[in-house]
Design a protein around this motif. Structure first.
Motif, PDB file in Angstrom:
ATOM      1  N   ALA A 117       0.828  -1.183  -0.039  1.00 43.23           N
ATOM      2  CA  ALA A 117      -0.133  -0.053  -0.034  1.00 43.23           C
ATOM      3  C   ALA A 117       0.847   1.144  -0.223  1.00 43.23           C
ATOM      4  O   ALA A 117       1.975   1.202   0.464  1.00 43.23           O
ATOM      5  CB  ALA A 117      -0.949   0.058   1.123  1.00 43.23           C
ATOM      6  N   VAL A 118       0.415   2.392  -0.643  1.00 42.61           N
ATOM      7  CA  VAL A 118       0.764   3.567  -0.362  1.00 42.61           C
ATOM      8  C   VAL A 118      -0.080   4.503   0.089  1.00 42.61           C
ATOM      9  O   VAL A 118      -1.241   4.730  -0.816  1.00 42.61           O
ATOM     10  CB  VAL A 118       1.249   4.075  -1.945  1.00 42.61           C
ATOM     11  CG1 VAL A 118       1.962   5.571  -1.844  1.00 42.61           C
ATOM     12  CG2 VAL A 118       2.410   3.125  -2.271  1.00 42.61           C
ATOM     13  N   ALA A 119       0.251   5.165   1.245  1.00 46.87           N
ATOM     14  CA  ALA A 119      -0.772   6.274   1.946  1.00 46.87           C
ATOM     15  C   ALA A 119      -0.363   7.661   1.426  1.00 46.87           C
ATOM     16  O   ALA A 119       0.987   7.812   1.847  1.00 46.87           O
ATOM     17  CB  ALA A 119      -1.157   5.886   3.280  1.00 46.87           C
ATOM     18  N   VAL A 120      -1.024   8.531   1.245  1.00 45.82           N
ATOM     19  CA  VAL A 120      -0.497   9.913   1.012  1.00 45.82           C
ATOM     20  C   VAL A 120      -1.587  10.900   1.507  1.00 45.82           C
ATOM     21  O   VAL A 120      -2.686  10.793   1.416  1.00 45.82           O
ATOM     22  CB  VAL A 120      -0.561   9.978  -0.598  1.00 45.82           C
ATOM     23  CG1 VAL A 120      -0.159  11.377  -1.052  1.00 45.82           C
ATOM     24  CG2 VAL A 120       0.336   9.085  -1.262  1.00 45.82           C
ATOM     25  N   ALA A 121      -0.922  11.864   2.243  1.00 41.92           N
ATOM     26  CA  ALA A 121      -1.844  12.978   2.719  1.00 41.92           C
ATOM     27  C   ALA A 121      -1.890  13.905   1.596  1.00 41.92           C
ATOM     28  O   ALA A 121      -1.091  14.220   0.713  1.00 41.92           O
ATOM     29  CB  ALA A 121      -0.837  13.589   3.847  1.00 41.92           C
ATOM     30  N   GLY A 122      -3.160  14.642   1.810  1.00 43.67           N
ATOM     31  CA  GLY A 122      -3.583  15.821   0.642  1.00 43.67           C
ATOM     32  C   GLY A 122      -4.411  15.204  -0.279  1.00 43.67           C
ATOM     33  O   GLY A 122      -4.860  14.136  -0.626  1.00 43.67           O
ATOM     34  N   ASP A 123      -4.642  16.385  -1.255  1.00 41.70           N
ATOM     35  CA  ASP A 123      -5.900  15.969  -2.170  1.00 41.70           C
ATOM     36  C   ASP A 123      -5.234  15.886  -3.552  1.00 41.70           C
ATOM     37  O   ASP A 123      -3.763  15.848  -3.616  1.00 41.70           O
ATOM     38  CB  ASP A 123      -6.681  17.428  -2.327  1.00 41.70           C
ATOM     39  CG  ASP A 123      -7.527  17.681  -1.092  1.00 41.70           C
ATOM     40  OD1 ASP A 123      -7.904  16.725  -0.491  1.00 41.70           O
ATOM     41  OD2 ASP A 123      -7.519  18.981  -0.880  1.00 41.70           O
ATOM     42  N   ALA A 124      -6.081  15.449  -4.447  1.00 42.57           N
ATOM     43  CA  ALA A 124      -5.598  15.229  -5.879  1.00 42.57           C
ATOM     44  C   ALA A 124      -4.346  14.389  -6.276  1.00 42.57           C
ATOM     45  O   ALA A 124      -3.019  14.527  -6.670  1.00 42.57           O
ATOM     46  CB  ALA A 124      -5.346  16.680  -6.665  1.00 42.57           C
ATOM     47  N   VAL A 125      -4.399  12.923  -5.503  1.00 39.68           N
ATOM     48  CA  VAL A 125      -3.581  11.961  -5.767  1.00 39.68           C
ATOM     49  C   VAL A 125      -3.997  11.059  -6.612  1.00 39.68           C
ATOM     50  O   VAL A 125      -5.200  10.700  -6.831  1.00 39.68           O
ATOM     51  CB  VAL A 125      -3.265  11.371  -4.255  1.00 39.68           C
ATOM     52  CG1 VAL A 125      -2.326  10.269  -4.441  1.00 39.68           C
ATOM     53  CG2 VAL A 125      -2.838  12.298  -3.362  1.00 39.68           C
ATOM     54  N   ALA A 126      -3.100  10.596  -7.668  1.00 40.21           N
ATOM     55  CA  ALA A 126      -3.496   9.592  -8.523  1.00 40.21           C
ATOM     56  C   ALA A 126      -2.674   8.313  -8.636  1.00 40.21           C
ATOM     57  O   ALA A 126      -1.692   8.467  -8.293  1.00 40.21           O
ATOM     58  CB  ALA A 126      -3.307  10.155 -10.242  1.00 40.21           C
TER      59      ALA A 126
END
Length: 279
Positions: A117-126
């Motif tokens: 898994a890859v978790a990312v903070a913030g908006d507009a992630v593809a």
């Protein structure tokens, strides 16, 4: 006086933007020797989130995670940070195409398939999932990449074949060699800075231990990137599992601001590794 203050303020150095990333093989799925084996989704979220947020990670690479815990971790991170988090997850499948299941938690509840898994903070992630070459007689392998357009960052995490008798133990480490070649290709994107890593299951080129073929296979990454815990020009680094380095975080050369391996964490057979890169 106001003009003087404005002039002085304009002379102060502007803080350089940075990004913190953590990678951790949490060993929760099927290995009964690990303390997080059969942990509940809530327990996993607390341990993973706690380790990540302690060093202000905004991107998290996970291996030997469980698909059933994805939503719980996402919610935990959002509640603790007040920010949106998005997780791209891929569940392993066996040679028969069936999900490679995590063992149930201690209360007998299913936890889905073992995953990366890859978790990312913030908006507009593809997110993108890219299949990697893998032995046809064992589990499939893949990499998950996240594009962060606002920061012009591409972050790719993976878990490669283990090099065990049942998973790429042939002379020359043929599958890990092909996996690393493919990972190098997919991690690059024009106009973006790449951060790539995870549990690569090979030793550093100048380490002097592990498979020579594995050491050769990862060498191209050192030509293009700087590894988090690299020792000067030597392509080495501190151990992350039982005295050997198997877990990596690569970033553009000259961008590594800090690197830390949490050797005191004993919840998994792998240690969490952290990198902070300048953008």
């Amino acid at each position: 006086m106001g003009h003087v203050l404005l002039l002085l303020a304009s002379m102060l150095p502007v803080p350089q933007a940075s990004l913190a990333v953590m990678t951790w093989n949490v060993c929760t799925g099927t290995n009964s020797d690990c303390r997080l084996y059969r942990a509940s989704a809530v327990e996993l979220a607390g341990h993973i989130g706690g380790r990540a947020l302690a060093r202000r990670a905004e991107v998290i690479f996970l291996q030997e995670f469980c698909t059933g815990a994805t939503g719980t971790l996402e919610l935990w991170l959002e509640q603790r940070t007040g920010r949106r988090w998005t997780i791209g997850s891929w569940g392993l499948t066996g040679q028969d195409g069936e999900p490679y299941a995590c063992h149930p938690d201690l209360l007998g509840r299913p936890r889905g398939a073992q995953s990366i898994a890859v978790a990312v903070a913030g908006d507009a992630v593809a997110f993108e999932t890219h299949a990697l070459p893998a032995p046809p007689w064992y589990v499939k392998r893949a990499a998950v990449c996240a594009d962060l357009p606002a920061r012009r960052v591409r972050a790719c995490g993976t878990h490669l074949s283990a090099g065990t008798p049942y998973d790429d133990h042939q002379p020359g480490a043929p599958y890990r060699t092909k996996q690393l070649q493919r990972l190098l290709e997919i991690s690059a994107k024009p106009g973006y800075r790449s951060v790539v890593g995870g549990d690569l299951n090979v030793s550093p080129p100048d380490s002097g231990y592990g498979s020579a073929a594995g050491r050769r296979a990862v060498a191209p990454f050192y030509r293009l990137y700087q590894e988090c815990d690299q020792r000067g020009v030597r392509r080495t680094g501190g151990w992350t599992r039982e005295g050997k380095k198997l877990d990596y975080l690569f970033a553009p050369k000259g961008s590594v601001r800090r690197c830390h391996v949490e050797r005191g964490v004993t919840l998994s057979d792998h240690k969490p590794a952290h990198i902070e890169v300048t953008l």
